[in-house]
Design an enzyme around this catalytic site. Structure first.
Site, PDB file in Angstrom:
ATOM      1  N   ASP A  58      99.832 -61.135 -88.000  1.00  0.00           N
ATOM      2  CA  ASP A  58      99.956 -60.491 -86.700  1.00  0.00           C
ATOM      3  C   ASP A  58      98.694 -59.730 -86.312  1.00  0.00           C
ATOM      4  OD1 ASP A  58     102.459 -61.496 -86.307  1.00  0.00           O
ATOM      5  OD2 ASP A  58     103.532 -59.608 -86.567  1.00  0.00           O
ATOM      6  N   GLY A  59      98.014 -59.133 -87.296  1.00  0.00           N
ATOM      7  CA  GLY A  59      96.792 -58.388 -87.001  1.00  0.00           C
ATOM      8  C   GLY A  59      95.695 -59.281 -86.452  1.00  0.00           C
ATOM      9  N   LEU A 116     108.209 -48.160 -84.424  1.00  0.00           N
ATOM     10  CA  LEU A 116     109.434 -48.332 -85.210  1.00  0.00           C
ATOM     11  C   LEU A 116     109.418 -47.437 -86.440  1.00  0.00           C
ATOM     12  CD1 LEU A 116     112.097 -49.855 -85.643  1.00  0.00           C
ATOM     13  CD2 LEU A 116     110.785 -51.648 -86.797  1.00  0.00           C
ATOM     14  N   GLN A 163      92.619 -50.592 -83.965  1.00  0.00           N
ATOM     15  CA  GLN A 163      91.376 -51.340 -84.148  1.00  0.00           C
ATOM     16  C   GLN A 163      90.166 -50.703 -83.469  1.00  0.00           C
ATOM     17  OE1 GLN A 163      92.484 -55.292 -82.809  1.00  0.00           O
ATOM     18  NE2 GLN A 163      93.569 -55.755 -84.689  1.00  0.00           N
TER      19      GLN A 163
END
Length: 296
Positions: A78-79, A197, A251
């Site tokens: 995902d990154g 979350l 990032q």
């Protein structure tokens, strides 16, 4: 407000632009296998310069690749996909994530699924989801303006571990709260399953158009609850008395000094993610979060 799934399709499917998971030269055999699968289906593959150098191959400048490709592919997790979406935002090319590790929330095409997915892609059996993005800027006290784009979240914290921050928050120029604690998260629905979350914020369906405002370890529980507001609102934040930093998708990092103001709004165009037609967000949640698993 939730957007319905669009009927948008790629104009043509002739060229794919790839980036690879950074600092992972061992991914080369996997990339070469997937590249061969794409080419066997008549899809040319371009590789970004940085990814190519990592595995000892020749590539092309990222911007050239984005301009020429019909769609973009991240090979990693995902990154990797998150970085690709942000960096390619100005080109508005659809992005697909091939997951080189565990099932991701974003990169959901598994290695075993690649060949079948390409067949469905070429026959039009796919969908393109439009995910909300954040467009914002920091107005420095000096008059300087620093613009940014975010896919998951903007997080304000202290640059020093265990130090608290005080963040004043306004909507449309009207102050509505001051958050004192370890930080504050402004998340998109896509980012609601990330840091939001972990901090106790709600999961929001990813095609919803909304901001999720979640305090991190608030020092007062009376007025420091997560808040969901429509995406057509603009949010202004400033850090009072304490040193702070703003992290963009984890990032990019900017310093926030007293007198600086961080402005957040929904971007006019969202991120375009290519998914299998049968991709089900709730199935991913169930698998990733072990919902209904009695042994968890």
């Amino acid at each position: 407000m939730r957007k319905t799934m669009s009927n948008e399709k790629l104009i043509q499917i002739k060229t794919a632009g790839f980036i690879l998971k950074p600092d992972s030269p061992e991914i080369k055999p996997l990339y070469e296998k997937i590249k061969a699968q794409f080419e066997a289906k008549g899809i040319d593959v371009m590789l970004s310069e940085k990814s190519a150098r990592m595995i000892g191959l020749n590539g092309m400048p990222f911007e050239v690749m984005c301009a020429k490709a019909d769609f973009l592919v991240s090979l990693g997790g995902d990154g990797t996909l998150l970085s690709l979406v942000r960096r390619s935002y100005g080109y508005h090319k659809p992005v697909v994530g091939i997951n080189a590790g565990n099932l991701g929330f974003l990169a959901d095409i598994t290695l075993d699924d690649v060949d079948a997915f390409l067949g469905r892609l070429l026959s039009g059996e796919y969908r393109i989801d439009d995910r909300m993005m954040i467009k914002g800027y920091i107005a420095k006290r000096s008059g300087e303006k620093k613009e940014f784009i975010a896919f998951n979240d903007v997080v304000i914290t202290s640059p020093e571990p265990s130090k608290m921050v005080k963040v004043n928050a306004s909507i449309g120029g009207e102050r509505f709260n001051s958050y004192t604690g370890d930080g504050l998260i402004i998340s998109t629905p896509t980012g609601s399953t990330a840091y939001n979350l972990s901090a106790g914020g709600p999961i929001v369906y990813p095609l919803t158009q909304a901001f999720i405002i979640t305090p991190v370890l608030a020092h007062s529980l009376a007025n420091q609850r997560p808040l969901v507001v429509p995406a057509d609102f603009s949010i202004e934040l400033d850090a009072e008395k304490y040193r702070a930093i703003a992290s963009i998708d984890g990032q990019e990092v900017y310093e926030l000094e007293e007198g600086d103001v961080l402005y957040i709004a929904g971007a006019k165009k969202g991120a375009k993610l290519i998914h299998r037609m049968e991709h089900n967000y709730f199935s991913v949640l169930r698998e990733k979060l072990h919902w209904g698993d009695r042994n968890w």
